[in-house]
Structure formats: C-alpha cells, structure tokens
Design a protein around this motif. Structure first.
Motif, PDB file in Angstrom:
ATOM      1  N   UNK A 169       0.879  -1.126  -0.150  1.00  0.00           N
ATOM      2  CA  UNK A 169      -0.129  -0.117  -0.159  1.00  0.00           C
ATOM      3  C   UNK A 169       0.982   1.289  -0.069  1.00  0.00           C
ATOM      4  N   UNK A 170       0.308   2.215  -0.627  1.00  0.00           N
ATOM      5  CA  UNK A 170       0.898   3.503  -0.534  1.00  0.00           C
ATOM      6  C   UNK A 170       1.164   4.281   0.732  1.00  0.00           C
ATOM      7  N   UNK A 171       2.356   4.511   1.167  1.00  0.00           N
ATOM      8  CA  UNK A 171       2.261   4.896   2.829  1.00  0.00           C
ATOM      9  C   UNK A 171       3.125   6.524   2.546  1.00  0.00           C
ATOM     10  N   UNK A 172       2.718   7.535   3.352  1.00  0.00           N
ATOM     11  CA  UNK A 172       3.357   8.881   3.501  1.00  0.00           C
ATOM     12  C   UNK A 172       3.310   9.091   4.794  1.00  0.00           C
ATOM     13  N   UNK A 173       4.400   9.898   5.274  1.00  0.00           N
ATOM     14  CA  UNK A 173       4.280  10.621   6.446  1.00  0.00           C
ATOM     15  C   UNK A 173       4.240  12.004   6.145  1.00  0.00           C
ATOM     16  N   UNK A 174       3.483  12.670   7.212  1.00  0.00           N
ATOM     17  CA  UNK A 174       2.966  13.983   6.952  1.00  0.00           C
ATOM     18  C   UNK A 174       3.271  14.614   8.302  1.00  0.00           C
ATOM     19  N   UNK A 175       3.886  15.849   8.191  1.00  0.00           N
ATOM     20  CA  UNK A 175       4.120  16.638   9.195  1.00  0.00           C
ATOM     21  C   UNK A 175       3.573  17.938   9.192  1.00  0.00           C
ATOM     22  N   UNK A 196       7.882   9.271   1.651  1.00  0.00           N
ATOM     23  CA  UNK A 196       6.947   8.280   0.981  1.00  0.00           C
ATOM     24  C   UNK A 196       7.676   7.064   0.612  1.00  0.00           C
ATOM     25  N   UNK A 197       6.802   5.952   0.380  1.00  0.00           N
ATOM     26  CA  UNK A 197       7.470   4.814  -0.242  1.00  0.00           C
ATOM     27  C   UNK A 197       7.215   4.287  -1.634  1.00  0.00           C
ATOM     28  N   UNK A 198       7.936   3.358  -1.938  1.00  0.00           N
ATOM     29  CA  UNK A 198       7.911   3.069  -3.586  1.00  0.00           C
ATOM     30  C   UNK A 198       6.436   2.783  -4.207  1.00  0.00           C
ATOM     31  N   UNK A 199       5.435   2.361  -3.197  1.00  0.00           N
ATOM     32  CA  UNK A 199       4.118   2.220  -3.675  1.00  0.00           C
ATOM     33  C   UNK A 199       3.516   3.478  -3.773  1.00  0.00           C
ATOM     34  N   UNK A 200       4.089   4.521  -3.062  1.00  0.00           N
ATOM     35  CA  UNK A 200       3.197   5.936  -3.078  1.00  0.00           C
ATOM     36  C   UNK A 200       3.556   6.429  -4.458  1.00  0.00           C
ATOM     37  N   UNK A 201       5.130   6.263  -4.549  1.00  0.00           N
ATOM     38  CA  UNK A 201       5.536   6.947  -6.043  1.00  0.00           C
ATOM     39  C   UNK A 201       4.736   6.473  -7.088  1.00  0.00           C
ATOM     40  N   UNK A 216       1.646   5.125  -7.092  1.00  0.00           N
ATOM     41  CA  UNK A 216       0.340   5.065  -7.195  1.00  0.00           C
ATOM     42  C   UNK A 216      -0.047   6.596  -7.974  1.00  0.00           C
ATOM     43  N   UNK A 217       0.927   7.260  -7.463  1.00  0.00           N
ATOM     44  CA  UNK A 217       0.977   8.881  -8.098  1.00  0.00           C
ATOM     45  C   UNK A 217       1.658   9.173  -9.286  1.00  0.00           C
ATOM     46  N   UNK A 218       2.213   8.086  -9.911  1.00  0.00           N
ATOM     47  CA  UNK A 218       3.091   8.138 -11.078  1.00  0.00           C
ATOM     48  C   UNK A 218       4.383   8.965 -10.885  1.00  0.00           C
ATOM     49  N   UNK A 219       5.256   8.980  -9.881  1.00  0.00           N
ATOM     50  CA  UNK A 219       6.390   9.651  -9.470  1.00  0.00           C
ATOM     51  C   UNK A 219       7.435   8.595  -9.879  1.00  0.00           C
ATOM     52  N   UNK A 220       8.476   9.372 -10.212  1.00  0.00           N
ATOM     53  CA  UNK A 220       9.818   8.594 -10.420  1.00  0.00           C
ATOM     54  C   UNK A 220      10.880   8.763  -9.551  1.00  0.00           C
ATOM     55  N   UNK A 221      10.796   9.863  -8.630  1.00  0.00           N
ATOM     56  CA  UNK A 221      11.695  10.040  -7.934  1.00  0.00           C
ATOM     57  C   UNK A 221      10.931  10.771  -6.415  1.00  0.00           C
ATOM     58  N   UNK A 222      11.500  10.382  -5.216  1.00  0.00           N
ATOM     59  CA  UNK A 222      10.805  11.014  -4.133  1.00  0.00           C
ATOM     60  C   UNK A 222      10.766  12.440  -3.951  1.00  0.00           C
ATOM     61  N   UNK A 223      11.597  13.190  -4.707  1.00  0.00           N
ATOM     62  CA  UNK A 223      11.619  14.681  -4.719  1.00  0.00           C
ATOM     63  C   UNK A 223      10.404  15.223  -5.160  1.00  0.00           C
TER      64      UNK A 223
END
Length: 664
Positions: A213-219, A226-231, A233-240
C-alpha cells in the motif's frame, strides 16, 4: 605544613634542605640550653650542631608523620576513586598485557583481579573485533591524544558485553617504559537499546518501504517521506517529486460529492485529532493527471519527540468502479423488473415469492403485496402437483432450466412461455432460488406463422424463377441447335440431294458446310460448359470469352488484376457465368458499341465491374429483360455468394454494374 615555594613551584632538594636548616636554627635559638662557658669553643659548636641536627630530625619526623597521614589519606582516596569507581580502569603494557585493573574492570571481565593480571587483554575481545583492538592499542602507543572505540567482549563463561574504551599513553619517569591507561565504560544497555531501536527502525523502514500500500508521512500539512508504492500510485519517478508537497497536492478543488476539498481536509483532520485514527475515501489525480480513488487511513505515530501522521493510501479505483457498476446494475435490474414487458417472478429455494413485477400482476390479476412471501403452489393451485413440485426441486437441486411452452392465463387471453431459471449466489455452485420469466408469445406466434407463409411464397417464387430460367436456357439451346447446327446440316443434305446424277460432287462445299456445323456445335458446347475454365483458369476463360465476341458487334475491353492465384472452383464458375450473362444482356438489350470489364482481387475481396455506353434504363428490381435471368435473378445469385450488387444506370447514359464478392 606547606613546603611550597613562594612563586607556587615545588622547591628542589637543595632548597628544601636549606630551608629545613634555617627553620632548625630558629627553633634551636628558642629551645637550646646553654653550655658551660668553660667548655672549649669546639665543644660548644659541636653541641650546638648536635642540637640543630636533633631539631632537624624531630622536624623531619614530624613531617614524615604528616606525609604518612597524607599518603594514607591519598591512598584511601585513590582506592575509593580507582578500585571502587563505577568505570573500569586498566593499565596495559605496550603488548596489551594487563598490568593493573580496578574492581569494576574485573567485574566487567567476569573474573577476579589475581586471575586477570598478566593476561592479554585482547583475549577478552570478541574474535572478529580483535584487529580493531590492535588498531586501537597501536593508536594509543603512537599518539599523545586520547583514543576511543567500542568493542564487544566475551567473558570466560561465554557471556558477552559491549564497552566503550578510552585510552591514553603514559611514560614512566623512572625507566621511560610506555604503558596504556584504558577506561572501560559498559555500554551493553545502550548498545542493546540502540540495536533494538535499529531493529525496530529497520523493521519499520522495511514495512514502510516494502508495503504494497502507498504510505506517506505527514508533518503538519507537508509530506516528509513516502514509499515506492506511493510513488507508483501517483506516477512519480523520484521521491523529490512528492516530498515537501502539501497534502492538497494533485487534489481537485471539489470532490465528486460536491464538497470543497480544502474544507473536507480540515474536517478529516478534526476527526483524526478526536479519534486518533480515521478512514475515508478520497478523489485525486496522479502526476499524469489520471483520476483515481484512494482509501485513506490516517494514524498518529511518534518518531522520537515528534508526532507525525502515518497515511496509508490504497487504490480503490477498480473497486469503486465495480461498486458503481453493481449499483448501476442494481438500478438497472430494478428498472428492468419494473419496466420489463415480460412477467418476472422470483422465488426462494422453498418456492416462496420474493419479487413480482407489474407484468406478472397483469398476467395473473394478483398484486405483489398479496403474493409476496406465499408459496407459488398456494397462489396457483393447479401447479400443486407431484410432477410440478418435482420439476421445481430439480431446478433448485441440479440447476437445470425448465421451459413451459404455450401456457394460458385465465386473467389474460393469449399464450405464454414460462422460463424457470436457477438463481445462483456468489458461489456459483450454490442455488438460492429460481427466476420465472413469463413471456407473451401470442404476437410472436402470429409473426412466425406470417414469416412461414412469406418464406413459402419466396420459395415458390425462387422455384418459379429457376424453372423459368431452365426453360429459357433450354429454349435458347434448342433455338441454337435448330437455327444453327440444324440449318447447316439440312443445307448440307439438300446440297447432296440436289446434285444431278452422274455429275461430279464438289467436296469443298460440303466440307465448308460441315465445318460451319462443327464450329457452331463447339460454340454451343463452350457456352454450356467451358472446359477452358477448368483447364486454364478464370483469366484465360474470360479472355477467350471476349475474343469470341465479334468486334464489329461490340468492342469489349477486359482488365484483370490480382488473379495470379486461382480462386475457389465454384466462385470461378459463378463469376464466369455472371460476366457471360452481363455481356449477353449488353449485346441483346443495351444497343452499346463499347463495353468495359474490370475484375480485380484484393486480399479476400473480388471486385467485378461491367460498364457499357448503351441506352441504359431506369433501375428497378422488378425490371426483367425479355430473355435471360434478369437483374433480380442476378441479385439473388450474388446474394447466394455472400456478395453485394450495385447498379448505376440512366436512360441514354449507359449502365455500370458493380459486384463485390468475398473470396472464401
């Protein structure tokens, strides 16, 4: 007693003796006893010297007592500071041999001091870390700076502990020997806690990174990790691309329900603060602007002294679509049930009515409210027979379908078919009941009867056309034989009969007549069954057909393409006959001077086009020439071949007939 120098430095031995003599002289003047004046001067000086020396010895004794007391106090302080210190202390020689150690060091090493003295300290270091200890010891011996490291130690009983080592080099002022002073600080608890924390962090990181599952930490409102599944899910290639983004990133201004996304975010966070965890569904976009639905689960977690929001996103686009489809199917089923032209009755596995639509009410004359929950055998007593009950049980037990044909209803005239279909649950092998579909077949039966009459009429027309065509063909063959071959043979006979007796006959004239008869016979035979088609194919047969048409009667231009590969036998014969018939119609009826024939094959299609510059006609399928099969017959023949026919003709402008046939 303070023997320090006025400038703060310790006095040398010579200075200390001189100061002691001066103090002894002053004391002697205070306590010395007078000697006999008659005594010689040498005696008096000797006595004075002895008195001074006595005073010095007394003073030295006093100082020794004070020094002894100070040494005892220092020793006690040393013992308290060294032996009973909570930190282990050791003195190692340059080879790493234990010269001295305190009680804490002995306790850490798990033995008594007597057994530990003169043993190599490296024997207690874990085998894998001994090179690191040698490096640490070498660094101490070669540097004036304090060295530190952390090692794993193994006691004699096999237990282990972790300790932080701090060491420094010491040079003896007596013999210039080098030794190492090492402090042992037990870090087992800290190391264990650190290791447990590292394991916990590694486990959390592994769960975080490898979670499907996509996991993100929010402050606050910002994404911090964020983890790879979140990337993915949103179609991102890098965490930045995601980190430091606001949680409203890629969220439309309004949710599909109509609420403003910013307001809904505040409401969801308020629920999270109140409950500590919150689950909801959310509509957003990917980086490629693809809309998706996600199920969001928010939870507070503490990382160190910081409280973060642990957000889990699960893509439910497919489930949401399936749910919407299920809802739409339910609405459709309800609409179909309400608006169906068939009577629909649903029964449970016992035969009780669970659904009864409006058409069923019209067929039976019974309202749904009156029959819901009742047994179908009670509603219709005529169905309460052993045979009907057995068939119902067969449907429920085996899933077989049953059809009752042409059954009457007392409340409505006509005839009906009843289809009994098993209703299956989510598990396809489980039957929960049956569905009865009642269909009015009165009009269908009438249409079937009408269709049957029309089909018989069409068959009679086709049979009539076939018979007419056959008769016309026989007539044409008979006329050809009578007017052609028969006349030639009769002329030959008359020519032979009219020869005067005794005169010489002219064979050349007879032979010419016979040759013409043979040629005519071959022509008729070619028209009936062209053997050249079987021997050389469609292209050559059509070329031969065109050559046989006198150019003065009709100029025919033939264009062929794509016929390198042979066509199916029946198709070749049909195409040949179609072209032959069209040319015959042009010659007999069109009054044309020129005709064009195009025959082109492309892949699995064969296009035939016949064009003339004749008188043309008004296109009407009922139009039939005086002889031949006519246009309706031609259309039927093309239809039997699965093709299409297009006729374009106007009076005075000629005719174009286009045919397209499938090549099977």
């Amino acid at each position: 007693m303070n023997n320090s120098h006025p400038d703060g430095h310790l006095p040398s031995a010579h200075e200390a003796l001189r100061a002691l003599r001066e103090r002894a002289e002053r004391r002697r003047q205070l306590i010395t006893r007078a000697t006999d004046e008659a005594a010689p001067d040498a005696m008096q000086r000797l006595v004075q010297e002895l008195q001074t020396h006595q005073i010095e010895l007394e003073m030295q004794y006093e100082e020794l007592l004070v020094a002894q007391a100070e040494a005892e106090a220092a020793r006690t302080e040393y013992v308290n500071l060294y032996d009973f210190a909570p930190v282990g202390y050791l003195t190692l020689d340059e080879h790493g041999v234990i010269i001295q150690l305190n009680l804490s060091a002995a306790q850490q090493l798990g033995s008594v001091r007597q057994r530990l003295l003169r043993r190599r300290f490296s024997l207690f270091v874990a085998e894998g870390q001994r090179p690191e200890f040698i490096k640490f010891l070498t660094a101490i011996l070669n540097s004036d700076k304090r060295q530190t490291c952390e090692l794993r130690f193994v006691r004699e009983d096999g237990t282990f502990f972790y300790s932080q080592l701090e060491g420094s080099r010491v040079i003896s002022p007596v013999d210039d020997t080098v030794s190492c002073l090492v402090a042992l600080l037990d870090t087992t608890a800290r190391h264990t806690a650190t290791e447990a924390l590292a394991i916990s962090e590694a486990r959390f990181r592994q769960l975080f990174d490898l979670s499907p599952d996509a996991v993100v930490l929010v402050r606050g409102m910002q994404i911090v990790d964020c983890n790879a599944a979140a990337m993915q899910l949103l179609g991102a290639t890098a965490k930045r691309e995601l980190i430091d983004q606001n949680i409203s990133f890629l969220v439309p201004e309004f949710q599909p329900g109509g609420g403003r996304s910013a307001d809904l975010i505040q409401q969801n966070y308020a629920i999270l603060r109140r409950q500590g965890s919150h689950r909801f569904e959310w509509y957003r976009y990917t980086l490629q602007q693809k809309p998706i639905w996600v199920e969001v689960v928010l939870t507070y977690i503490t990382v160190g002294a910081e409280v973060l929001v642990y957000a889990v996103w699960r893509d439910i686009t497919a489930q949401r679509a399936a749910r919407e489809q299920l809802r739409a199917e339910k609405e459709l089923s309800e609409n179909l049930l309400a608006n169906s032209v068939d009577g629909i009755v649903a029964l449970d596995y016992e035969g009780r009515v669970t659904a009864w639509n409006r058409e069923a009410e019209l067929y039976s004359g019974l309202r749904e409210a009156d029959v819901r929950g009742q047994l179908i055998f009670t509603i219709f007593p005529n169905l309460d027979t052993p045979e009907q009950r057995y068939q119902f049980e067969q449907v429920v037990r085996t899933g077989e379908r049953v059809v009752y044909r042409s059954i009457p209803f007392s409340a409505r005239s006509g005839y009906y078919d009843a289809y009994i279909v098993p209703l299956r649950g989510e598990q396809q092998n489980e039957i929960n009941g049956v569905l009865v579909v009642i269909r009015d077949i009165t009009e269908r039966n009438r249409l079937i009867e009408e269709t049957t009459r029309l089909r018989l009429s069409q068959q009679q027309e086709v049979l009539s056309a076939i018979l007419t065509t056959e008769e016309a063909e026989r007539k044409r063959i008979a006329e050809a034989l009578h007017n052609g071959v028969g006349q030639l043979l009769y002329a030959t006979k008359l020519h032979l009969a009219n020869q005067p007796s005794g005169t010489s006959r002219r064979p050349s004239e007879v032979h010419a007549l016979l040759d013409e008869a043979i040629r005519m016979t071959r022509t008729i035979s070619f028209e009936l069954t062209p053997g050249i088609l079987e021997d050389f194919g469609l292209a050559y047969a059509l070329e031969e057909l065109v050559r046989r048409i006198p150019h003065r009667s009709l100029a025919v231009h033939l264009h062929l393409a794509g016929l390198e590969e042979p066509l199916p036998r029946l198709l070749e014969v049909a195409v040949y006959r179609i072209v032959q018939e069209l040319l015959n119609n042009i010659i007999k009826h069109a009054q044309a001077q020129e005709a064009f024939i195009h025959l082109v094959r492309e892949d699995d299609k064969l296009a035939v086009s016949v064009e003339d510059n004749g008188q043309g006609f008004e296109v009407d399928l009922s139009y039939t020439p005086q002889q031949g099969i006519g246009l309706p017959g031609l259309r039927n023949r093309v239809g039997l071949l699965g093709g299409t026919l297009l006729i374009n003709s106007r009076p005075g402008l000629g005719t174009i007939i286009s045919i397209e046939l499938p090549v099977k």
